[in-house]
Design a protein around this motif. Structure first.
Motif, PDB file in Angstrom:
ATOM      1  N   UNK A  98       1.990  37.146  18.170  1.00  0.00           N
ATOM      2  CA  UNK A  98       2.032  35.725  17.789  1.00  0.00           C
ATOM      3  C   UNK A  98       0.873  35.314  16.885  1.00  0.00           C
ATOM      4  N   UNK A  99      -0.145  36.207  16.745  1.00  0.00           N
ATOM      5  CA  UNK A  99      -1.263  35.887  15.845  1.00  0.00           C
ATOM      6  C   UNK A  99      -0.832  35.914  14.388  1.00  0.00           C
ATOM      7  N   UNK A 157      -0.129  32.221  24.151  1.00  0.00           N
ATOM      8  CA  UNK A 157       1.103  31.968  24.901  1.00  0.00           C
ATOM      9  C   UNK A 157       1.901  30.839  24.280  1.00  0.00           C
ATOM     10  N   UNK A 158       1.170  29.811  23.832  1.00  0.00           N
ATOM     11  CA  UNK A 158       1.812  28.662  23.206  1.00  0.00           C
ATOM     12  C   UNK A 158       2.503  29.078  21.910  1.00  0.00           C
ATOM     13  N   UNK A 163       7.493  30.800  18.848  1.00  0.00           N
ATOM     14  CA  UNK A 163       8.281  31.854  18.201  1.00  0.00           C
ATOM     15  C   UNK A 163       9.598  32.088  18.949  1.00  0.00           C
ATOM     16  N   UNK A 164       9.559  31.910  20.284  1.00  0.00           N
ATOM     17  CA  UNK A 164      10.803  32.025  21.061  1.00  0.00           C
ATOM     18  C   UNK A 164      11.725  30.869  20.706  1.00  0.00           C
ATOM     19  N   UNK A 165      11.170  29.664  20.627  1.00  0.00           N
ATOM     20  CA  UNK A 165      11.968  28.502  20.237  1.00  0.00           C
ATOM     21  C   UNK A 165      12.594  28.740  18.868  1.00  0.00           C
ATOM     22  N   UNK A 183       1.009  41.569  23.231  1.00  0.00           N
ATOM     23  CA  UNK A 183      -0.254  41.036  22.734  1.00  0.00           C
ATOM     24  C   UNK A 183      -0.799  39.910  23.616  1.00  0.00           C
ATOM     25  N   UNK A 184      -0.173  39.672  24.766  1.00  0.00           N
ATOM     26  CA  UNK A 184      -0.558  38.514  25.577  1.00  0.00           C
ATOM     27  C   UNK A 184      -1.296  38.923  26.854  1.00  0.00           C
TER      28      UNK A 184
END
Lengths: 290, 335
Positions: A98-99, A157-158, A163-165, A183-184
């Protein structure tokens, strides 16, 4: 029996560098709404399958044979215009990191809505409304703030929730989740896994979940495909595979996982003998192919 | 930028200028060469020379001279040119605008053409066009501004004489300008004939100064763009249905432009240095060609004034570049 969403048939791929097979004779079928774990160690070919479905293989890998059928149509030979319609709308991606998957220079809201506008032809107002609805679905508490934030202002996480949304935004038929929890933090991982599962159930989406972690598979996958060195070693329903593994490698992998019920017992690496047998078996399969 | 940031930058700028003043003042008095020797007639007696020395204050110690000079400068008096017999402020005020128009035109040319080449190279990656662009750009990168100037003189001045060879504008063109910024003024007044004449005169020096900048921008920006184009957010953008052009301009560019911006700031100051030679080649009446005359005549006050003008310009450019890169980075503006 219903028509499968995705069926990969006898897919083989070569490395353009040294001509070795990175995938050989891989077949798997995914029913609508099924969550399939694609498991294997690094280099097993799990990401290659995911990239081949999305049509984003690096130039160093060449498809040598087989089909990737999405609802019956082969993606490998589809016209670019057909692919443009499918990819990003019927097939979407939850990326690994997500980075790097959000543009650091653009606000979350803009990134969440531009897919809706470009792929679904929504206008600015309805895309915004849909984005807020999606953020609610992925349990973002203060959507107005997040909408106007830049990626660096959000936690990992946010960002993964965004990205899931984004992946579920166009109501796709297939979501490819490329190790979305690797990566979390461990504490966040579990929430994200649950979220993917809940979104998948709510939208009735089939999911390919790429991971190296059998524990993750046991939590959220209906079925598993276990790969080693580009070969399918074993596949089937998750419960069957974990409780009654047929292949020695599967058994060894399950035994190698941490056992929280027996904390005194250390980790057991996969015995070298199992790898030796595996390599022999793969060698035989490859000579049989030729 | 907050008020205290601004104040500390201003203070730092003044300190830097003071340092520049000290260095240039001492250097000019230590190196060989005597302004008096340049102005006297062969028949002058030693007594005349001593009198002249006393007149210009050159008989005092360097420290004394410096204190007098810096005191005057603080009050806005930069002294009188020894060779041109006019106030330095007036001379610099006449010549600097011509050079500013020249370097900003070259900057715009360099940024626009370098940026376009970088984007074209990024859009054509993995096609035969890319190595071709790289090759041409590599050749351009190897040619310095004064070689461009000489080549352009041969090409557009002699072989195919389309541009005037020298000067800022044709002597027949009316010169009743209200400001020293002739190009900008003619643009505002929509005086097309004058504007085209000035642009024609500027064409070759602008190319000579701007081409090296264009090629270094093209290379740096293209590398950064190619790096950004393999990021996951670009991949996702492609899946979201963005065109390649939009991916480059909308997604990659803002993240890739940082290094190019800093580099452009540095290169721009080099380019201002380059005007000294390029203005000379094209007899362009800017501050650069005046600097050469001032040095040849050992015109100490004028050299000092020009150097301080250059120094102020460099500091201003650095502040602008910093402010711009802060603006571009959301981590700075939205902490």
């Amino acid at each position: 029996m219903t028509k499968p969403v995705l069926s990969v048939e006898a897919l083989s791929a070569l490395s353009a560098r040294n001509g070795t097979y990175v995938l050989s004779d891989v077949s798997l079928t995914l029913q609508p709404g099924e969550v399939r774990g694609l498991v294997g160690e690094s280099g097993a070919g799990k990401s290659t399958i995911a990239k081949a479905v999305l049509g984003i293989l690096p130039s160093t890998i060449r498809i040598a044979g087989g089909w990737i059928r999405f609802e019956g149509d082969d993606l490998l030979t589809a016209r670019p215009s057909v692919l443009r319609n499918l990819l990003g709308r019927d097939i979407t991606l939850i990326p690994q990191d997500p980075q790097t998957a959000l543009n650091p220079a653009r606000r979350i809201g803009a990134q969440l809505t531009d897919g809706l506008r470009l792929k679904l032809g929504m206008n600015a107002a309805s895309a915004r409304a849909r984005a807020f609805q999606l953020m609610d679905e992925v349990q973002i508490r203060d959507p107005a703030r997040v909408f106007d934030s830049f990626p660096h202002q959000l936690s990992g996480g946010m960002r993964q929730r965004i990205l899931i949304a984004q992946a579920f935004a166009p109501n796709p038929k297939l979501v490819i989740a490329d190790e979305p929890t690797t990566a979390l933090d461990v504490t966040v991982q579990k929430e994200i896994l649950r979220l993917v599962r809940r979104m998948q159930e709510a939208h009735g989406t089939a999911v390919i979940f790429v991971t190296h972690d059998l524990g993750v598979v046991a939590k959220i996958c209906d079925s598993v495909t276990l790969l080693y060195s580009g070969h399918v070693i074993e596949q089937g329903a998750t419960a069957d595979l974990i409780e009654r593994p047929r292949h020695a490698y599967t058994r060894a992998l399950i035994a190698a996982g941490p056992r929280y019920d027996r904390p005194g017992q250390g980790l057991q690496p996969v015995p070298e003998r199992v790898f030796a047998d595996l390599r022999k078996e793969i060698g035989q399969r490859e000579t049989a192919d030729v | 930028m907050t008020a205290s940031d601004f104040l500390s930058r201003l203070l730092a700028a003044l300190l830097t200028l003071f340092g520049v003043g000290v260095v240039i003042f001492c250097l000019l008095r230590v190196v060989p060469g005597d302004p008096i020797a340049m102005m006297i007639s062969p028949s002058a007696t030693p007594a005349d020379i001593t009198a002249l020395r006393a007149h210009y204050g050159l008989d005092r110690s360097i420290f004394e001279q410096f204190v007098i000079w810096i005191g005057d400068v603080a009050q806005g008096d930069f002294g009188r040119s020894i060779s041109l017999k006019r106030p330095v402020v007036e001379l610099v005020g006449e010549r600097l605008p011509a050079s500013l128009e020249l370097v900003f035109a070259a900057l715009i040319f360099g940024v626009v053409s370098g940026g376009l080449i970088a984007v074209a190279g990024t859009l054509s990656r993995k096609t035969p066009v890319e190595p071709l662009l790289d090759l041409i750009n590599g050749l351009f990168l190897a040619v310095p501004d004064f070689i461009w100037a000489l080549a352009l003189v041969l090409l557009f001045g002699v072989l195919w004489p389309v541009f005037p060879l020298s000067g800022r504008m044709d002597p027949s063109v009316s010169t009743d300008f209200a400001t020293p910024f002739y190009l900008i003024e003619s643009m505002i007044r929509l005086n097309l004939a004058v504007m085209l004449d000035i642009l024609g005169h500027m064409a070759m020096p602008v190319l000579a100064l701007g081409l090296p900048l264009a090629s270094i921008i093209a290379r740096t920006l293209k590398e950064a763009l190619n790096e950004a184009m393999v990021q996951d957010y670009v991949l996702l953008g492609r899946l979201k249905g963005m065109s390649e052009m939009r991916l480059v301009l909308g997604e990659a560019l803002r993240n890739a432009v940082g290094p190019t911006l800093s580099l452009t700031g540095v290169q721009f100051t080099f380019m201002i240095g380059g005007t000294v030679i390029v203005e000379r080649i094209f007899s362009f009446p800017g501050i650069g060609s005046m600097a050469i005359d001032a040095v040849i005549n050992r015109d100490l006050p004028l050299i000092q004034g020009i150097i301080l003008a250059f120094g102020t310009l460099f500091i201003a450019i650095n502040i602008i570049v910093d402010a711009l890169s802060n603006r571009l980075n959301p981590r700075q503006t939205h902490g």
